[in-house]
Design a protein around this motif. Sequence first.
Motif, mmCIF file in Angstrom:
data_model
loop_
_atom_site.group_PDB
_atom_site.id
_atom_site.type_symbol
_atom_site.label_atom_id
_atom_site.label_comp_id
_atom_site.label_asym_id
_atom_site.label_seq_id
_atom_site.Cartn_x
_atom_site.Cartn_y
_atom_site.Cartn_z
ATOM 1 N N LYS A 309 0.810 -1.214 0.000
ATOM 2 C CA LYS A 309 0.000 0.000 0.000
ATOM 3 C C LYS A 309 0.844 1.266 0.000
ATOM 4 C CE LYS A 309 -4.029 -2.062 2.295
ATOM 5 N NZ LYS A 309 -4.913 -2.006 3.476
ATOM 6 N N GLN A 310 1.955 1.239 0.719
ATOM 7 C CA GLN A 310 2.775 2.446 0.799
ATOM 8 C C GLN A 310 3.409 2.789 -0.536
ATOM 9 O OE1 GLN A 310 1.915 4.161 3.089
ATOM 10 N NE2 GLN A 310 3.175 4.029 4.923
ATOM 11 N N THR A 311 3.779 1.771 -1.294
ATOM 12 C CA THR A 311 4.349 2.038 -2.611
ATOM 13 C C THR A 311 3.282 2.611 -3.542
ATOM 14 O OG1 THR A 311 5.915 0.216 -2.316
ATOM 15 C CG2 THR A 311 5.617 1.047 -4.549
ATOM 16 N N LEU A 312 2.077 2.065 -3.475
ATOM 17 C CA LEU A 312 0.978 2.614 -4.266
ATOM 18 C C LEU A 312 0.749 4.078 -3.905
ATOM 19 C CD1 LEU A 312 -1.611 -0.323 -3.995
ATOM 20 C CD2 LEU A 312 -0.036 0.136 -5.885
ATOM 21 N N LEU A 313 0.840 4.393 -2.613
ATOM 22 C CA LEU A 313 0.672 5.762 -2.147
ATOM 23 C C LEU A 313 1.729 6.694 -2.735
ATOM 24 C CD1 LEU A 313 -0.395 7.999 -0.206
ATOM 25 C CD2 LEU A 313 1.222 7.097 1.481
ATOM 26 N N VAL A 314 2.972 6.259 -2.684
ATOM 27 C CA VAL A 314 4.076 7.085 -3.186
ATOM 28 C C VAL A 314 3.864 7.443 -4.648
ATOM 29 C CG1 VAL A 314 6.525 6.998 -3.806
ATOM 30 C CG2 VAL A 314 5.799 6.295 -1.524
ATOM 31 N N VAL A 315 3.529 6.442 -5.453
ATOM 32 C CA VAL A 315 3.334 6.671 -6.884
ATOM 33 C C VAL A 315 2.070 7.493 -7.135
ATOM 34 C CG1 VAL A 315 2.965 5.563 -9.129
ATOM 35 C CG2 VAL A 315 4.568 4.564 -7.485
ATOM 36 N N GLY A 316 0.981 7.124 -6.477
ATOM 37 C CA GLY A 316 -0.282 7.808 -6.708
ATOM 38 C C GLY A 316 -0.267 9.256 -6.277
ATOM 39 N N GLN A 317 0.333 9.543 -5.107
ATOM 40 C CA GLN A 317 0.370 10.931 -4.641
ATOM 41 C C GLN A 317 1.259 11.783 -5.528
ATOM 42 O OE1 GLN A 317 -1.660 11.839 -1.867
ATOM 43 N NE2 GLN A 317 -1.333 13.752 -2.957
ATOM 44 N N THR A 318 2.365 11.213 -5.982
ATOM 45 C CA THR A 318 3.231 11.931 -6.914
ATOM 46 C C THR A 318 2.482 12.266 -8.190
ATOM 47 O OG1 THR A 318 5.235 10.876 -6.041
ATOM 48 C CG2 THR A 318 5.360 11.794 -8.264
ATOM 49 N N LEU A 319 1.749 11.299 -8.694
ATOM 50 C CA LEU A 319 0.991 11.499 -9.925
ATOM 51 C C LEU A 319 -0.068 12.585 -9.753
ATOM 52 C CD1 LEU A 319 1.104 10.253 -12.728
ATOM 53 C CD2 LEU A 319 -0.649 8.636 -12.020
ATOM 54 N N LEU A 320 -0.781 12.552 -8.646
ATOM 55 C CA LEU A 320 -1.780 13.593 -8.389
ATOM 56 C C LEU A 320 -1.125 14.972 -8.299
ATOM 57 C CD1 LEU A 320 -4.135 11.849 -5.793
ATOM 58 C CD2 LEU A 320 -4.717 12.510 -8.137
#
Length: 327
Positions: A309-320
């Motif tokens: 989940k934390q990796t998904l967060l890192v990528v997703g928040q960067t993208l947003l």
Amino acid sequence: MNKFTTVCCLLLFVAGCSSASKQSASTDQTAQVAVPQFDSDSSFLYVKTQCDFGPRVPNSKAHDACADYLVTKMEHFGAKVIRQKADLKGYDGTILKSTNIIASYKPELKERILLCAHWDCRPWCDQDKDPANHHKPVMGANDAASGVGVLMEVARQLNKQQPAIGVDIIFLDSEDYGTPEFYQGAHDEDSWCLGTQYWAKNPHVKGYKARFGILLDMVGAPGAVFYKEQESLNFAPSVVEKVWNKAREYGFTSNFVDGTGGAITDDHIYVNRLAGIPCVDIIHFDPHSQTGFGSYWHTTHDTMDNVDKQTLLVVGQTLLGVIYGEK
């Protein structure tokens, strides 16, 4: 799915803050706009739901069922959705009933950005240590579902808070039907990324253009590290810097490393070459691996155990952050 055409030594490494630090929804310093908070629990669920269908190999029931799921969810998230169907020929002559799923926000706007990930699974675990598994399909939790899961959560946020520009999210099909290792004939780079090649030659909108594109691939592994991929630097260096600078603002420098990785055959190659859109690849690179990828890549072990989940967060928040920073 993807394969390295070259693997280069690292040029630069900058240590940074922990990628596990969760950023609260806040005002982006550069764009002065409110950036939504990426929900990693939601994204993780989207990844798992894809895997619950089974391997999403073209011409399979799991593939058809997952396509319906993706279309339904993206429509629920307020996007204008197009199913781009095509019969594509694999390296062995197999006709693949393929579907690129295109979800658009603010389709009336000329100024747009492109986000994409492939959603199909590889039919063969040809990198598995056990030869008995070589003709089994890959579950594709990290290699396919993770990128799609991130983009689905991005779409959910776009529906709640529209950005300033148009956004197109494309789930690309038949990426991972590239020539398997056990094949005795010629290995052609163009046997990969078939859905992208088709879309680039037949865009969903005539004359389609975007400011830039971002491809997500294998973005869910625990502690995943994303180096600046060489072809991304060749085709779209300013976009690479845009993404990596945004990750740095959020303190994600232990994941988004300021260093060069390998050159990868992936969907972004054809977005750049055929569509003429500067596109970069965010993809996990392991410099200590013989393949450049995780040990589970193209094996029976690419399961939900390899999605964090934390990796998904890192990528997703960067993208947003990148999306809402565009004017």
